[in-house]
Every structure is written in structure tokens, then in C-alpha cells.
Design an enzyme around this catalytic site. Structure first.
Site, PDB file in Angstrom:
ATOM      1  N   HIS A  47       0.813  -1.224   0.000  1.00 12.59           N
ATOM      2  CA  HIS A  47       0.000   0.000   0.000  1.00 12.59           C
ATOM      3  C   HIS A  47       0.846   1.273   0.000  1.00 12.59           C
ATOM      4  O   HIS A  47       0.337   2.357  -0.278  1.00 12.59           O
ATOM      5  CB  HIS A  47      -0.995  -0.002   1.175  1.00 12.59           C
ATOM      6  CG  HIS A  47      -0.417   0.334   2.508  1.00 12.59           C
ATOM      7  ND1 HIS A  47      -0.104  -0.632   3.448  1.00 12.59           N
ATOM      8  CD2 HIS A  47      -0.100   1.513   3.082  1.00 12.59           C
ATOM      9  CE1 HIS A  47       0.362  -0.044   4.539  1.00 12.59           C
ATOM     10  NE2 HIS A  47       0.384   1.257   4.340  1.00 12.59           N
ATOM     11  N   ASP A  77      -0.040  -7.600   1.442  1.00 15.27           N
ATOM     12  CA  ASP A  77       0.427  -6.209   1.523  1.00 15.27           C
ATOM     13  C   ASP A  77       1.948  -6.116   1.526  1.00 15.27           C
ATOM     14  O   ASP A  77       2.533  -5.344   2.291  1.00 15.27           O
ATOM     15  CB  ASP A  77      -0.157  -5.503   2.760  1.00 15.27           C
ATOM     16  CG  ASP A  77      -0.070  -3.977   2.647  1.00 15.27           C
ATOM     17  OD1 ASP A  77       0.214  -3.486   1.542  1.00 15.27           O
ATOM     18  OD2 ASP A  77      -0.263  -3.297   3.662  1.00 15.27           O
ATOM     19  N   SER A 151       4.675   2.412   7.931  1.00 16.23           N
ATOM     20  CA  SER A 151       4.314   1.278   7.092  1.00 16.23           C
ATOM     21  C   SER A 151       5.472   0.817   6.222  1.00 16.23           C
ATOM     22  O   SER A 151       6.094   1.614   5.518  1.00 16.23           O
ATOM     23  CB  SER A 151       3.139   1.642   6.175  1.00 16.23           C
ATOM     24  OG  SER A 151       1.955   1.761   6.914  1.00 16.23           O
TER      25      SER A 151
END
Length: 253
Positions: A47, A77, A151
Site C-alpha cells: 500500500h 500487503d 508502514s
């Protein structure tokens, strides 16, 4: 009033600005990652880079490189990038997330809110968390402070070995509340080899959907067991169908 010169100026400027060419605003986002291999492979979250036109990787020495996507896996992901650094890079050693214990200290490294090289510490709060992110949920939960921008960054043990990739947070107020989630390193090692070889992850398909054997279901099926998997659906012509599995079967081991 009518004939006011100001009205003419206002009309002129309105037409002038309305006829200006519309500029496309470029949207940028920040994330984290780590060096997986000395040849320039970088791992991050899917992402972070998904649908991007251009990706730049900035290392700790402030050197910046254009990166290309080698492969992505949306359901876990994960994404694998490659930079051409013309020098051997220092890769992060891979640890064994299966050996993590609840309460063990871990350290999160990343760029929360664009603050580069931020290190936060916490413990493993839980393992095997299912948070509805995808069909392969198996997250490490930690109370190490993880925020937007973390992230794709590394979660490491006190030996400096990768045990997870920081991926998601529960943040009712938009910031950290001590509940963060990381993809375990065992999954990373398994998937990256496939992405390098094929550019994507190839998965087999069993052909069944299952649900946990609850006490109510055990009573309904008259089974003297308190754990197992109930076959809820079997796909036609699948491997499971060819093996003889049927809806309502209960798998005990």
C-alpha cells in the site's frame, strides 16, 4: 451599479482565471522499508507503493535512488523493490518470527510522519492476530509506537534481526494508541523468493471454505470434539472435491 468599471475588471479576471490551463497536482506519500539483499532489493508494504508513478528510496546516508517494482502481493500487503546502488548494501538479517514469545522486546524502525530513522520500543503483545486485512492474516501485535509513515518498516528483535514488517495500526484518534500490527518474517521469506522468481506470488487452491467448530456446531453434528474445522463449502471440480470432501464434513486433524 450598472456600468460600474469594477464590474468590468471582475469579469475580466474571472474569465482570465477560468481559462488558465488546469495543472495536475502531484500527490506524494511517505513510507518505510528496509534492505533485504545487498544487491539492492528493498521490501516495503504494497500500500506504500501501489499505483505510484515514481518511487524514490532514500537511505540513511541521504543517498537517493530511483526504484522499480519487482513484484507486489496485495493480499499480504508486501512489495519488493530494486535500486541500482553500484555498491554492496548492508542487508537486514532475517530472524525467525515463529520463535517470538509474548512479552518479548521488539523495536520498530521507520519514518513516522516523515521523521526519518525513528526507533521505538515495545513488546510482542500477541501473535496470530486476524484483523480482517486479507485472507492470510497472521499479524504480530505490538505496543511499540507505530504511526502513519511507519508502514513497510522493520520490526526487529534485540539481536537486530527482522521479525516483522510494520503494516497497520488501530488509531481511533489518528495516532498511536499502543496497538500496532506487523507481518511476520516467516511470511516475508517465503513470498520474496517467489516474487524474485516470478514477479508475483503463486498459490495453490484447496477449494474449500471452512469455519471453526463451535460447541453449537459440535452438538449439531453430534461430534464429541471441541476443536476442528467444519467444511462450509466445496468448489466444484476443485482438488478438495476430487479428494471426496463434502459440505458438512468436519476436519479434526
Amino acid at each position: 451599479g450598472p456600468g460600474n468599471p469594477n464590474d468590468q475588471f471582475n469579469e475580466f479576471f474571472k474569465n482570465f482565471f477560468n481559462n488558465l490551463p488546469q495543472q495536475q497536482l502531484k500527490e506524494t506519500s511517505l513510507g518505510s522499508g528496509f534492505i533485504y539483499d545487498k544487491e539492492g532489493y528493498i521490501i516495503t508494504n504494497n500500500h506504500v507503493v501501489d499505483e505510484s508513478d515514481q518511487i524514490k528510496v532514500k537511505l540513511k546516508d541521504n543517498k537517493q535512488y530511483d526504484a522499480k517494482i519487482i513484484g507486489k502481493d496485495a493480499v499480504t500487503d508486501l512489495a519488493l523493490l530494486k535500486i541500482e546502488a553500484n555498491e554492496d548494501l548492508t542487508a537486514l538479517p532475517l530472524g525467525d518470527s515463529n520463535k517470538l514469545e509474548i512479552g518479548q522486546w521488539v523495536i520498530a524502525i521507520g519514518n513516522p510522519f516523515g521523521l526519518a530513522d525513528t526507533v521505538t520500543a515495545g513488546i510482542v503483545s500477541a501473535k496470530g492476530r486476524v484483523i480482517g486485512a486479507g485472507p492470510y492474516d497472521d499479524f504480530i501485535q505490538t505496543d511499540a509506537s507505530i504511526n502513519p509513515g511507519n508502514s513497510g518498516g522493520a520490526l526487529v528483535n534485540l539481536r537486530g534481526e527482522l521479525v516483522g514488517i510494520n503494516t497497520a495500526i488501530i488509531a481511533p484518534g489518528g495516532g498511536n494508541v499502543g496497538i500496532g500490527f506487523a507481518i511476520p518474517s516467516y511470511m516475508v521469506a517465503r513470498l520474496m523468493n517467489q516474487i524474485v522468481a516470478h514477479g508475483a506470488v503463486r498459490r495453490g487452491q484447496l477449494g474449500v471454505s471452512v469455519q471453526d467448530l463451535t460447541p453449537d456446531l459440535a452438538q449439531a453434528f453430534n461430534i464429541p470434539a471441541n476443536q476442528g474445522a467444519v467444511i462450509a463449502q466445496v468448489s466444484p471440480r476443485s482438488a478438495a472435491a476430487r479428494a471426496g470432501l463434502k459440505e458438512g464434513d468436519v476436519v479434526l486433524r
